[in-house]
Enzyme design. Structure first.
Site, PDB file in Angstrom:
ATOM      1  N   LYS A  86     -67.985 -59.835 -36.665  1.00 40.57           N
ATOM      2  CA  LYS A  86     -67.069 -59.441 -35.959  1.00 40.57           C
ATOM      3  C   LYS A  86     -66.623 -57.974 -36.339  1.00 40.57           C
ATOM      4  O   LYS A  86     -66.011 -57.386 -35.537  1.00 40.57           O
ATOM      5  CB  LYS A  86     -65.871 -60.360 -36.107  1.00 40.57           C
TER       6      LYS A  86
ATOM      7  N   LYS B 224     -75.219 -66.157 -30.322  1.00 41.87           N
ATOM      8  CA  LYS B 224     -74.798 -67.337 -30.203  1.00 41.87           C
ATOM      9  C   LYS B 224     -73.760 -67.656 -29.267  1.00 41.87           C
ATOM     10  O   LYS B 224     -72.862 -66.682 -28.825  1.00 41.87           O
ATOM     11  CB  LYS B 224     -74.239 -67.890 -31.669  1.00 41.87           C
TER      12      LYS B 224
ATOM     13  N   LYS C 227     -66.787 -67.760 -27.379  1.00 40.38           N
ATOM     14  CA  LYS C 227     -65.617 -67.683 -26.558  1.00 40.38           C
ATOM     15  C   LYS C 227     -65.225 -66.171 -26.215  1.00 40.38           C
ATOM     16  O   LYS C 227     -65.163 -65.762 -25.243  1.00 40.38           O
ATOM     17  CB  LYS C 227     -64.632 -68.127 -27.126  1.00 40.38           C
TER      18      LYS C 227
END
Ligand code: ATP
Ligand code: MG
Length: 331
Positions: free
Chosen positions: A113, A193, A196
């Site tokens: 992230k 992967k 959202k």
């Protein structure tokens, strides 16, 4: 009978997708019959990545509605919104003080992230796994159903439980992960992967035309440039979805025919679209119905928080007392 306890959470960060369903939610539904389950819409986790305050209430609502739409039953489990039970964040602070900085910095999700959004590496993003540990330990959960992207965080949770128990006396169980047979679904880009926030997903409530368009533009075996080139299902993302949605003989047929260019990607995708449409239609209908009856969703969340609060308060009181904190009531 004393049932074992489960906690698991989902971030209100966007549309719930096939990865969430196969990695986690489908398990959540099965497990509510055998365990004492708490399922959270974890909004304090959602603010570790960019978000809009304006849309947050709707995101939380949609996520709660999604849990109900996939089949969770408020009579059989507790569904709550994390910020409705503030004890989660209080315990998270305590656990943060036990969490080694080096281990937090090595977390794969933190690294991923941080790379995705280098402008937004905040302390909360680093501390995320300590909050996740608190979500689980505040209910003294024994089992946590997750996709494989969360297994590392669960290891940290176990480490923190052990560390607390060694330092302050046995109290927390060391929670075990429970993986589904499909713990990782790849995104439509075939690279990361399904997620959202990466916008590479198929929503579980997708309208039929959008569903079709997303499948038709999804990446397959990138080495297969023309219809007559043979393909390799082993590296094809669409094929991995066939493995989930199609019957065995059909999967075998596609596997065989793809390798000899007997079936093209377009036909292969059309078959998948048909199965996916049939499978998600009931979820989509129920999800729409819940948006027409928002009070049903709100009542479930309110009731869930009411049932969770006493459990969380009891844990926190015990933890604070073992730390020697909260004993001096000056007020
Ligand atoms: P975000 O991008 O906001 O992190 P997400 O799609 O990763 O969203 P989370 O709310 O972080 O979803 O995770 C909810 C649950 O879904 C977790 O148990 C996680 O392990 C599982 N999960 C998420 N993505 C996948 C995936 N692609 N395959 C299988 N399981 C997944
Ligand atoms: Mg995630």
């Amino acid at each position: 009978m004393n049932r074992k306890r489960i906690f698991s959470g989902i971030r209100p960060t966007g549309e719930i997708h096939l990865g969430n369903y196969f990695g986690a939610l489908r398990n959540w539904v099965d497990l509510m019959h055998q365990y004492d389950c708490v399922y959270g819409v974890v909004d304090y986790h959602a603010i570790t990545t960019p978000f809009e305050a304006k849309t947050m209430p709707q995101m939380v609502f949609n996520t709660m509605a999604a849990l109900i739409a996939v089949g969770l039953d408020a009579e059989k489990c507790m569904m709550m919104v994390q910020s409705d039970v503030p004890e989660h964040t209080e315990l998270a602070w305590i656990l943060s003080c036990l969490a080694p900085l080096g281990q937090m910095e090595r977390m794969t999700q933190f690294k991923e992230k941080s790379q995705q959004d280098p402008e937004n590496i905040n302390l909360g993003l680093l501390a995320y796994p300590a909050l996740m540990a608190a979500d689980i330990l505040i209910y003294r959960a024994d089992v946590v159903p997750v996709g494989d992207d969360q297994v590392q965080h669960l290891e940290l949770t176990r480490d923190l439980a052990r560390k607390f128990n060694n330092a302050f006396g046995d109290y927390f169980p060391e929670p075990q992960p429970l993986l589904t047979p499909t713990p990782r679904i790849m995104g439509l880009d075939g690279k990361a992967k399904m997620s959202k926030t990466l916008n590479n997903h198929i929503s579980l409530f997708e309208e039929s035309d959008v569903l079709q368009q997303k499948i038709m533009t999804a990446v397959t075996d990138e080495n297969r440039k023309r219809r007559n080139d043979p393909g390799n299902p082993d590296i094809c993302n669409i094929f991995s979805l066939h493995n989930i949605y199609s019957k065995n003989d059909e999967v075998q047929m596609i596997d065989r025919e793809c390798r000899v260019a007997g079936i093209g990607c377009v036909d292969c995708k059309k078959i998948l679209h048909g199965h996916l449409e049939t499978s998600i239609a009931p979820f989509r209908d129920r999800y729409k119905e819940l948006h027409e009856k928002p009070d049903e969703v709100r009542d479930i969340a309110r009731e869930g928080a009411k049932r969770c609060l006493p459990i969380a308060q009891e844990t926190l009181q015990e933890v604070k007392s073992r730390l020697g904190i909260g004993k001096h009531q000056f007020v």
